[in-house]
Scaffold this active site. Structure first.
Site, PDB file in Angstrom:
ATOM      1  CG  ASN A 118      -1.735   1.244   1.400  1.00  0.00           C
ATOM      2  OD1 ASN A 118      -2.417   1.638   0.447  1.00  0.00           O
ATOM      3  ND2 ASN A 118      -1.717   1.878   2.567  1.00  0.00           N
ATOM      4  CG  HIS A 120      -0.447   5.984   4.829  1.00  0.00           C
ATOM      5  ND1 HIS A 120      -1.820   6.062   4.936  1.00  0.00           N
ATOM      6  CD2 HIS A 120       0.063   6.759   5.811  1.00  0.00           C
ATOM      7  CE1 HIS A 120      -2.127   6.862   5.961  1.00  0.00           C
ATOM      8  NE2 HIS A 120      -1.005   7.286   6.507  1.00  0.00           N
ATOM      9  CB  SER A 147       5.234   4.999   4.213  1.00  0.00           C
ATOM     10  OG  SER A 147       5.701   5.989   5.106  1.00  0.00           O
ATOM     11  CG  ASP A 156      -2.683   3.351   6.885  1.00  0.00           C
ATOM     12  OD1 ASP A 156      -2.752   2.791   5.782  1.00  0.00           O
ATOM     13  OD2 ASP A 156      -3.457   4.268   7.218  1.00  0.00           O
TER      14      ASP A 156
HETATM   15  C1  GRF Z   1      -2.578   8.951  -2.358  1.00  0.00           C
HETATM   16  O1  GRF Z   1      -2.216  10.092  -1.627  1.00  0.00           O
HETATM   17  C2  GRF Z   1      -2.182   7.695  -1.641  1.00  0.00           C
HETATM   18  O2  GRF Z   1      -1.002   7.838  -0.915  1.00  0.00           O
HETATM   19  C3  GRF Z   1      -3.343   7.508  -0.688  1.00  0.00           C
HETATM   20  O3  GRF Z   1      -4.476   7.893  -1.416  1.00  0.00           O
HETATM   21  C4  GRF Z   1      -4.091   8.805  -2.428  1.00  0.00           C
HETATM   22  C5  GRF Z   1      -4.534   8.215  -3.721  1.00  0.00           C
HETATM   23  O4  GRF Z   1      -4.380   9.106  -4.780  1.00  0.00           O
HETATM   24  N1  GRF Z   1      -3.395   6.162  -0.202  1.00  0.00           N
HETATM   25  P1  GRF Z   1      -4.608   8.583  -6.259  1.00  0.00           P
HETATM   26  O5  GRF Z   1      -5.991   7.936  -6.288  1.00  0.00           O
HETATM   27  O6  GRF Z   1      -3.529   7.588  -6.569  1.00  0.00           O
HETATM   28  O7  GRF Z   1      -4.537   9.791  -7.137  1.00  0.00           O
END
Ligand code: GRF
Length: 228
Positions: A118, A120, A147, A156
């Site tokens: 994932n 985050h 991360s 997370d």
């Molecule tokens: C990103 O900031 C990611 O880190 C978080 O959700 C957001 C997703 O953005 N988990 P996108 O849909 O990839 O534009």
């Protein structure tokens, strides 16, 4: 299950991407695959919101995309089981959560331990959960970032693989900071997946290993690569 191989000539590892929203990280992966920075093939994009732009991006790229609606299922576990039946049918080597906004249960995650990551938007373990950018500003931290971690049922909380850091500026608001973090998310995710797809990163228990050597601290993004 097929394992990732370090052989550059081998068929690229198969990725399934889980996404709920905008899909800009998905787009970064599509672009990186198209121009040879990421040795992988996205075989499907799955999610929980039929109208998510991420699904449209996938279809535009000729990739199968499907959303199941949580309200069509009796429980969270039932939804997860149905979603992961779709995932398994695509026979991925790795699963990438790129803006997938639901918790995943331990039962569906178990078969994928070490093969699901994932991204985050914080320097974990700081600021798990939502609204990370606003919370970082309120906390007055000097550095924020993103991360990539292996996914466990602990929100997370899975072992962190790699991070990208940005300095918090005095005039930052959540939107400004989020925009700067997003810019580093893309190379962070691509570079981390490239290591994973080349078979160089593994998870044993809770320990992340690079070329078999345990990481004491997460890899750091520099010049579009993640290094110790
Ligand atoms: C990103 O900031 C990611 O880190 C978080 O959700 C957001 C997703 O953005 N988990 P996108 O849909 O990839 O534009």
């Amino acid at each position: 299950m097929a394992a990732a191989t370090p052989d550059a000539a081998a068929a690229p590892p198969r990725l399934v991407v889980l996404a709920s929203g905008r899909g800009s990280n998905l787009q970064a992966l599509l672009d990186a695959i198209a121009d040879g920075r990421l040795h992988a093939r996205i075989v499907g994009v799955l999610g929980d919101r039929p109208k998510a732009p991420a699904l449209a991006r996938a279809r535009d790229a000729g990739i199968a995309a499907l959303a199941l609606r949580p309200r069509d299922f009796a429980s969270r576990d039932a939804f997860d089981a149905a979603l992961f039946a779709e995932v398994a049918a695509l026979q991925p080597d790795f699963i990438v959560c790129a803006g997938y906004m639901r918790l995943l249960g331990a039962d569906v995650l178990a078969p994928w331990a070490g093969r699901i990551v994932n991204i985050h938007p914080s320097l974990l373990p700081a600021f798990k959960g939502l609204d990370t950018h606003a919370r970082a500003i309120t906390a007055g931290v000097a550095e924020h970032g993103a991360s990539v971690h292996f996914v466990t049922a602990d929100l997370d909380g899975g072992p962190v693989i790699a991070q990208a850091r940005v300095a918090v500026q005095p005039d930052d608001d959540a939107a400004k900071l989020a925009a700067r973090v997003l810019v580093v998310e893309y190379p962070l995710l691509v570079a981390t997946l490239e290591l994973l797809c080349r078979g160089r990163l593994t998870l044993q228990g809770n320990v992340v290993r690079l070329e078999g050597v345990p990481l004491d601290t997460p890899l750091q993004l520099a010049a579009n690569r993640v290094t110790a």
